[in-house]
Design a protein around this motif. Structure first.
Motif, PDB file in Angstrom:
ATOM      1  N   ILE A  68      44.040  26.644  67.408  1.00 25.14           N
ATOM      2  CA  ILE A  68      43.183  25.470  67.587  1.00 25.14           C
ATOM      3  C   ILE A  68      41.726  25.859  67.344  1.00 25.14           C
ATOM      4  O   ILE A  68      40.957  25.107  66.720  1.00 25.14           O
ATOM      5  N   HIS A  69      41.343  27.035  67.797  1.00 25.47           N
ATOM      6  CA  HIS A  69      39.957  27.469  67.622  1.00 25.47           C
ATOM      7  C   HIS A  69      39.612  27.664  66.139  1.00 25.47           C
ATOM      8  O   HIS A  69      38.454  27.513  65.757  1.00 25.47           O
ATOM      9  N   LEU A  94      45.898  15.659  67.997  1.00 25.65           N
ATOM     10  CA  LEU A  94      45.508  17.020  67.609  1.00 25.65           C
ATOM     11  C   LEU A  94      44.001  17.083  67.433  1.00 25.65           C
ATOM     12  O   LEU A  94      43.351  18.055  67.836  1.00 25.65           O
ATOM     13  N   THR A  97      42.454  17.593  70.691  1.00 25.68           N
ATOM     14  CA  THR A  97      42.580  18.973  71.163  1.00 25.68           C
ATOM     15  C   THR A  97      41.522  19.858  70.515  1.00 25.68           C
ATOM     16  O   THR A  97      40.911  20.700  71.178  1.00 25.68           O
ATOM     17  N   ASP A 101      38.221  21.977  72.253  1.00 25.05           N
ATOM     18  CA  ASP A 101      37.781  23.340  71.949  1.00 25.05           C
ATOM     19  C   ASP A 101      36.313  23.354  71.546  1.00 25.05           C
ATOM     20  O   ASP A 101      35.560  24.251  71.926  1.00 25.05           O
ATOM     21  N   SER A 122      48.593  21.077  78.133  1.00 26.46           N
ATOM     22  CA  SER A 122      49.438  21.741  77.141  1.00 26.46           C
ATOM     23  C   SER A 122      50.859  21.188  77.234  1.00 26.46           C
ATOM     24  O   SER A 122      51.138  20.287  78.038  1.00 26.46           O
ATOM     25  N   ILE A 189      49.618  23.899  67.926  1.00 26.22           N
ATOM     26  CA  ILE A 189      49.646  22.889  68.984  1.00 26.22           C
ATOM     27  C   ILE A 189      50.417  23.407  70.193  1.00 26.22           C
ATOM     28  O   ILE A 189      50.021  23.200  71.346  1.00 26.22           O
ATOM     29  N   GLN A 191      50.634  26.332  71.243  1.00 24.71           N
ATOM     30  CA  GLN A 191      49.904  27.405  71.935  1.00 24.71           C
ATOM     31  C   GLN A 191      48.577  26.932  72.532  1.00 24.71           C
ATOM     32  O   GLN A 191      47.812  27.736  73.056  1.00 24.71           O
ATOM     33  N   ARG A 192      48.308  25.627  72.465  1.00 25.97           N
ATOM     34  CA  ARG A 192      47.040  25.113  72.996  1.00 25.97           C
ATOM     35  C   ARG A 192      46.968  25.336  74.507  1.00 25.97           C
ATOM     36  O   ARG A 192      47.992  25.335  75.210  1.00 25.97           O
ATOM     37  N   LYS A 193      45.783  25.519  74.990  1.00 21.84           N
ATOM     38  CA  LYS A 193      45.569  25.753  76.411  1.00 21.84           C
ATOM     39  C   LYS A 193      45.497  24.433  77.164  1.00 21.84           C
ATOM     40  O   LYS A 193      45.386  23.362  76.560  1.00 21.84           O
ATOM     41  N   TYR A 195      43.271  22.154  79.062  1.00 19.76           N
ATOM     42  CA  TYR A 195      41.826  21.956  79.179  1.00 19.76           C
ATOM     43  C   TYR A 195      41.425  21.201  80.451  1.00 19.76           C
ATOM     44  O   TYR A 195      40.245  20.937  80.653  1.00 19.76           O
TER      45      TYR A 195
END
Length: 285
Positions: A68-69, A94, A97, A101, A122, A189, A191-193, A195
């Motif tokens: 994502i970063h 997405l 998301t 970030d 997530s 997606i 592996q997204r944290k 938030y």
């Protein structure tokens, strides 16, 4: 248009003049999903930038792995390339998301944020299992099957009510997407944290737009985020599905323009002083 950003060719559009608004699309779509927003915003005196994330639309993928970063770093790189210091950024799913970030890692570049049918959490266990299933099917050569399944997931419950023009556009965008892009994006997606812990510390003015018939992002996330965000301008749930900006374009645009005007009450006066100058948003904090 395309530009080399972080070593990769990124597709984008740049319309109008004035304070900048940048839009980030959902997976598995591309920047064209934001076309209903372009003319109203440009006519209202804003510069509108649409961007394809890596692998989507006209953007190259290059890497076998994307986070994502990576997407958000490309957004900042494009802002730098275009000479834009700060922008209001709107993301859907997405795109939302990626916007989270950006707010976490590049808050000074974000003058305002619009999160449309987005959520801060997530994947849960069921979503992880489903995403794993889709990735496995892609790797087994079932690309067409995965694309059709994703299309059906996005319009679930709206098969009859969603305008045919929107369904045809979305299906066409998904069919034109490379399987490798889907594979990489689904992994990113997954592996997204979470938030959620970030929300209470976000000082950026934020507009939240949910949809009461969204099969992907439950509309209750709109209320939950509104309770946590200290500078939430407004939280609205429109009648419609996941593609709320397309399906309810007039309502979405009116709401978004209201938000933008609230962010920059002195915009017209600044434009009168020097129309050629790049104008920064005067955010109400």
């Amino acid at each position: 248009m395309r530009a080399t950003i972080n070593g990769v060719q990124i597709g984008y559009d740049d319309y109008g003049q004035g304070p900048t608004v940048l839009f980030i699309h959902d997976c598995p779509l591309n920047r064209r999903m934001w076309q209903p927003q372009v003319e109203p915003l440009v006519n209202a005196g804003y510069r509108v930038v649409l961007v394809d994330l890596r692998g989507f639309g006209e953007s190259e993928l290059e890497s076998e792995e994307v986070a994502i970063h990576t997407y958000s770093a490309d957004i900042v790189g494009l802002l730098n390339y275009l000479g834009i210091g700060r922008a209001v950024v709107c993301g859907l799913a997405l795109g939302g998301t990626v916007l989270f970030d950006l707010m976490e890692n590049y808050p000074k570049r974000i003058a305002g944020a619009c999160l449309a049918t987005s959520r801060p959490v997530s994947d849960d266990i069921q979503e992880t299992a489903k995403r794993t299933e889709l990735i496995s099917a892609l790797q087994s050569g079932k690309e067409d099957q995965v694309k059709e399944e994703m299309f059906c997931m996005l319009i679930a419950g709206q098969e009859k009510s969603l305008p045919a023009t929107i369904k045809d556009e979305v299906r066409g965008w998904i069919k034109g997407l490379k399987g490798k892009t889907l594979d990489v994006a689904l992994k990113a997606i997954g592996q997204r944290k979470d938030y959620t812990p970030l929300l209470k510390g976000v000082k950026i003015p934020t507009l939240l737009v949910g949809a009461d018939q969204d099969p992907i992002t439950h509309h209750n996330h709109t209320d939950l985020m509104a309770e946590q965000l200290p500078n939430c301008y407004k939280a609205v749930k429109l009648s419609g599905g996941h593609f709320v900006n397309m399906e309810r374009a007039a309502e979405f645009n009116a709401l978004f323009l209201e938000f933008l005007e609230n962010l920059s009450p002195k915009r017209k006066m600044l434009v009168d002083v020097d129309e050629e100058e790049e104008i920064d948003f005067c955010a109400v904090m």
